[in-house]
Design a protein around this motif. Structure first.
Motif, PDB file in Angstrom:
ATOM      1  N   ASP A  57       0.830  -1.208   0.000  1.00 15.57           N
ATOM      2  CA  ASP A  57       0.000   0.000   0.000  1.00 15.57           C
ATOM      3  C   ASP A  57       0.861   1.253   0.000  1.00 15.57           C
ATOM      4  N   ALA A 100       2.909  10.377  -9.802  1.00 14.13           N
ATOM      5  CA  ALA A 100       2.156  10.617 -11.000  1.00 14.13           C
ATOM      6  C   ALA A 100       1.466  11.972 -10.950  1.00 14.13           C
ATOM      7  N   LEU A 101       0.968  12.381  -9.823  1.00 18.66           N
ATOM      8  CA  LEU A 101       0.337  13.672  -9.688  1.00 18.66           C
ATOM      9  C   LEU A 101       1.328  14.814  -9.950  1.00 18.66           C
ATOM     10  N   GLU A 132       2.242   1.907  -3.441  1.00 21.37           N
ATOM     11  CA  GLU A 132       1.203   2.403  -4.359  1.00 21.37           C
ATOM     12  C   GLU A 132       0.947   3.882  -4.134  1.00 21.37           C
ATOM     13  N   ILE A 133       0.933   4.247  -2.865  1.00 22.02           N
ATOM     14  CA  ILE A 133       0.712   5.682  -2.555  1.00 22.02           C
ATOM     15  C   ILE A 133       1.838   6.534  -3.108  1.00 22.02           C
ATOM     16  N   GLU A 134       3.047   6.115  -2.959  1.00 23.50           N
ATOM     17  CA  GLU A 134       4.190   6.863  -3.462  1.00 23.50           C
ATOM     18  C   GLU A 134       4.134   6.969  -4.995  1.00 23.50           C
ATOM     19  N   ALA A 135       3.743   5.876  -5.612  1.00 23.16           N
ATOM     20  CA  ALA A 135       3.677   5.899  -7.081  1.00 23.16           C
ATOM     21  C   ALA A 135       2.615   6.862  -7.562  1.00 23.16           C
ATOM     22  N   ARG A 136       1.457   6.894  -6.922  1.00 23.12           N
ATOM     23  CA  ARG A 136       0.397   7.793  -7.310  1.00 23.12           C
ATOM     24  C   ARG A 136       0.790   9.253  -7.040  1.00 23.12           C
TER      25      ARG A 136
END
Length: 235
Positions: free
Chosen positions: A222, A232-233, A225-229
């Motif tokens: 998790d 992306a932002l 995933e947060i770091e990847a999103r």
């Protein structure tokens, strides 16, 4: 040993109360063994004494018979001498007749003496015969008592052995009683149960540790995933 003493001893032994003796004994079996030995010895001694008493009686009876026979014999001699004297006197030989009459008187005197001795012995013989009869009866009773003692001894020994075997069996059964919670078998069973519980505890602990590791992996996923999103932002 006098006949009175013999009679008293035989009577006392023949009337002995065996049950009373056994009741007062600390060890009945040993008491019976000793009684059997004593009775056997006493019977032997009594038999010898009674045999002597019977022998004396038979001698008295023999002497009495000899006196009776002697009295009869002297009576016959007196009769013969008297007849001879009568014959001589009838024949005119008075001197010889008086001689045979004197012989007849001597024979009659011997006859009277023999009869007196026989008569005097009769009460003693009767009393001695009564004593002998009582001694024989007492000996018979003693032999019956000895047989009774031997039988009681054998019965007692058999009962003692049976009781001992029963006690040994009961003791052995009590020592291996599996229903006893304090027995060795139940203690071993309890130990096995504790080991089984311990193994279950370890399994449960191991399972809990594995679940925690998987949860940690999920948490790491998790975060990635947060770091990847976020990246992306920013782009």
């Amino acid at each position: 040993m006098t006949k009175q003493t013999i009679l008293g001893r035989v009577t006392q032994l023949a009337k002995a109360n065996i049950n009373a003796l056994l009741d007062s004994a600390e060890d009945p079996q040993k008491m019976l063994d000793q009684l059997i030995r004593d009775y056997t010895n006493n019977i032997g001694e009594a038999e010898e004494a009674v045999a002597t008493t019977i022998g004396n009686l038979r001698m008295m009876e023999q002497d009495h018979k000899e006196d009776v026979d002697a009295a009869a014999e002297w009576g016959g001699k007196a009769l013969a001498a008297s007849k001879k004297a009568d014959e001589l006197r009838t024949g005119g030989n008075a001197a010889e007749a008086d001689k045979f009459d004197n012989l007849a008187k001597v024979a009659l005197g011997r006859q009277l003496q023999a009869e007196k001795e026989a008569r005097d012995a009769e009460p003693t013989i009767a009393a001695q015969t009564e004593v002998v009869d009582k001694l024989k009866a007492g000996l018979d009773q003693m032999k019956v008592k000895l047989t009774e003692l031997q039988s009681k001894r054998d019965q007692l020994v058999a009962r003692a052995k049976t009781a001992q075997a029963q006690n040994q069996m009961l003791d052995a059964a009590r020592n291996i009683d599996v229903l006893d919670p304090t027995s060795d078998l139940n203690r071993f069973e309890e130990k096995v149960r504790r080991e089984e519980a311990k193994a279950l505890g370890k399994q449960e602990l191991a399972a809990s540790s594995l679940d925690a590791q998987f949860e940690q992996l999920d948490s790491l996923g998790d975060a990635a995933e947060i770091e990847a999103r976020l990246a992306a932002l920013k782009r």
